[in-house]
Design an enzyme around this catalytic site. Structure first.
Site, short mmCIF file in Angstrom:
data_model
loop_
_atom_site.label_atom_id
_atom_site.label_comp_id
_atom_site.label_asym_id
_atom_site.label_seq_id
_atom_site.Cartn_x
_atom_site.Cartn_y
_atom_site.Cartn_z
CE LYS A 85 30.92 23.54 70.71
NZ LYS A 85 29.33 23.94 71.09
CG ASN A 132 18.53 28.96 72.24
OD1 ASN A 132 18.80 29.07 73.48
ND2 ASN A 132 19.58 29.32 71.75
CG ASP A 141 24.81 27.28 65.03
OD1 ASP A 141 25.66 27.76 65.82
OD2 ASP A 141 24.12 26.16 65.12
N PRO A 177 28.96 34.88 64.52
CG PRO A 177 29.61 36.77 65.71
CD PRO A 177 28.70 36.10 64.55
CG ASP A 178 32.67 29.13 66.74
OD1 ASP A 178 32.78 29.17 68.03
OD2 ASP A 178 32.57 27.92 66.26
CE LYS A 234 3.53 42.77 64.38
NZ LYS A 234 2.11 42.73 64.82
#
Ligand SMILES: Cc1cc2nc3c(=O)[nH]c(=O)nc-3n(C[C@H](O)[C@H](O)[C@H](O)COP(=O)(O)O)c2cc1C
Length: 407
Positions: free
Chosen positions: A346, A213, A282, A310-311, A292
Site C-alpha cells: 500500500k 463500517n 471503497d 475517490p481515493d 425510503k
C-alpha cells in the site's frame, strides 16, 4: 494513563463557584500521577473547605503566608520552588487584577510573584460571570498577565451559576487535565500544520439507511490530540463518530467519502503533515434513493449497484504540495491478515513516505492497538498500547523523519 507522572503541581484556588470543580481537577491530577499541593485564598475557603482539598490531594492545604508549619515560615518560597507548575483554577477576576499589579498580600499571590519565572510556569483557568469576563478591565488584565509570561487556558461557554449564559465558565476538569498535559509535552511539531482524517464514512442508500463500517475514530482522535500536544496546529476531518473533540483542535464533520475528500483537499492546501486514519468506504451505492426503499410484499430483494469512491490518500499524496515535499503524507492500512506485506504494497501504491499498518478487528472500537510502521528503510513495530500512547510515539516518529525527508 499516568500522563503527569513525576510532576508536582501547586493547585491554587481563588474565590468563585467553580471551586467545586477544583475537587475533581485535583483528583484527576493525582490519578494522572502528579503530586498536588493545594493553596487557597481566603475567599476560596468560602466556596470549598480545605478539608476536602486535603483529603483529595493527600497533603495539608496552605492558606496563609503566616503559616508557622514551615521551619523558615516562608511557604511562598518553599512551596513554589518545589513546583513544576502553578495552576490557578479557578482564577477570579480579582486575582487576575492582583497578578497584573504584582500584589502579594496573601499567600497565593505572594507565591506567584515570588516564583522563579524562568522555571516555574503559571497556568491560569479563569472563571467568572460573563459580564465580568467581557469587561474591558478583565480582558486588558488577561492580556497583561499573558504578556508577563502566564499561560491563559481560556474559558468555557454555557450556563452560569448566576443564571446567565455566556463565556466565563471555568473549563471542565478533564479539559484542564488535557491542557496541562499538553503544556508539559515536548513541542516536537511546533510550527507544523497537521491534518488528520478519522472515523468511518457513511454512504447513504436512502434517507434512512446507509453503508458504514466499524471504525470508531479513536485512533485518529488520539493522533489529533497528540499532534496538538506536540505543538502543531491541527485540523481533524471526522466521519460520523461520537467522540469529544480534542482540546485546541479544529474539527470538520463529514459523512460521505466525497465530503471527506472535499474537506481534506481544502485543508491539505495549507497543511504540512497529513495523517489519513479514516476508514473510507471503497464503494458507495451508485444511486441514492430520494425516498425510503420499501418492501413491496413480493419477496423480491433490491439489487444494489456500487460506484468506486475517490481515493482520498492517493489524491492528496499526488497533489503538487505533497509531490514538492511540502506535505508529509502518512497512510493507515486496516488489514485482516498479512499485515506487513499489505502495508508495504500500500505504501508503494500510494507513493508516500510512511504507512502505518494495523489489524482492523483488533483496533476498531478498542482503546488500545498495535502498529506496524513501514517506510523506505523497512518495518518497525509499535507494540500493543493505549491509542494515545501510540499516537504520541507516532508523532515522535514523524518529527524524526521530517528533516531528512524534506531535503
Ligand atoms: C457567591 C459568589 C460567587 C462568586 N463567584 C465569582 C466567580 O465565579 N469569579 C470571580 O472572579 N469572582 C467571583 N466572586 C467574587 C470573588 O469571590 C471576590 O472578587 C473575591 O474578592 C475574590 O478573592 P480572591 O481573588 O482572593 O480569591 C463571587 C462572589 C460571591 C459572593
Amino acid at each position: 494513563m499516568q500522563d503527569l507522572a513525576g510532576k508536582h503541581i501547586v493547585l491554587g484556588l481563588t474565590g468563585g463557584i467553580a471551586c467545586y470543580k477544583s475537587a475533581e481537577l485535583c483528583r484527576l491530577f493525582v490519578k494522572a500521577g502528579a503530586t498536588v499541593q493545594v493553596v487557597m485564598t481566603e475567599a476560596a475557603e468560602q466556596f470549598i473547605t480545605p478539608v476536602t482539598m486535603q483529603a483529595l490531594s493527600g497533603r495539608t492545604v496552605y492558606t496563609s503566608q503566616w503559616d508557622t508549619r514551615e521551619p523558615n515560615n516562608m511557604p511562598h518560597i518553599n512551596l513554589s520552588r518545589e513546583a513544576d507548575a502553578i495552576v490557578l483554577a479557578p482564577c477570579s477576576a480579582d486575582f487576575i487584577a492582583r497578578l497584573v499589579q504584582g500584589r502579594s498580600d496573601d499567600l497565593l499571590s505572594l507565591m506567584c510573584l515570588a516564583r522563579p519565572m524562568d522555571r516555574i510556569p503559571l497556568l491560569i483557568a479563569p472563571a467568572m460571570n460573563r459580564e465580568m469576563w467581557a469587561h474591558p478591565a478583565t480582558q486588558r488584565n488577561l492580556m497583561q498577565v499573558a504578556a508577563d509570561g502566564a499561560t491563559v487556558l481560556g474559558v468555557g461557554n454555557g450556563w452560569q451559576a448566576c443564571g446567565e449564559t455566556g463565556d466565563g465558565r471555568m473549563l471542565e476538569p478533564a479539559q484542564l487535565l488535557e491542557d496541562v498535559t499538553a503544556f508539559f509535552s515536548p513541542k516536537l511539531l511546533a510550527g507544523q500544520k497537521v491534518l488528520v482524517t478519522a472515523g468511518p464514512t457513511f454512504e447513504a442508500l436512502d434517507p434512512i439507511r446507509g453503508i458504514t463500517n466499524h471504525s470508531s475514530g479513536k485512533m485518529g482522535f488520539a493522533i489529533a490530540r497528540a499532534a496538538r500536544e506536540a505543538g502543531a496546529e491541527v485540523t481533524l476531518v471526522a466521519g460520523p463518530v461520537h467522540l469529544p473533540t480534542p482540546r485546541g483542535v479544529t474539527r470538520v464533520d463529514v459523512l460521505s467519502a466525497q465530503q471527506m475528500l472535499d474537506a481534506t483537499t481544502r485543508a491539505a492546501q495549507s497543511a504540512s503533515i497529513f495523517v489519513a486514519t479514516a476508514a473510507v468506504a471503497d464503494w458507495r451505492p451508485a444511486t441514492q434513493s430520494e425516498q425510503k426503499i420499501k418492501k413491496d410484499g413480493s419477496g423480491r430483494t433490491p439489487v444494489l449497484h456500487f460506484t468506486e469512491n475517490p481515493d482520498i490518500l492517493l489524491s492528496v499524496a499526488k497533489s503538487e504540495r505533497a509531490q514538492s515535499k511540502k506535505l508529509f503524507c502518512v497512510g493507515f492500512a486496516a488489514e485482516s491478515e498479512n499485515l506487513a506485506e499489505h502495508a508495504k504494497a500500500k505504501r508503494e501504491r500510494k507513493g508516500i513516505p510512511l504507512l502505518v499498518g494495523n489489524i482492523g478487528p483488533l483496533t476498531f472500537g478498542q482503546d488500545d492497538n498495535a502498529l506496524l510502521l513501514v517506510d523506505a528503510n523497512g518495518v518497525r513495530e509499535l507494540p500493543r498500547a493505549p491509542k494515545l500512547t501510540l499516537a504520541r510515539e507516532l508523532m515522535t516518529e514523524i518529527a524524526a523523519r521530517l528533516p531528512d525527508w524534506r531535503v
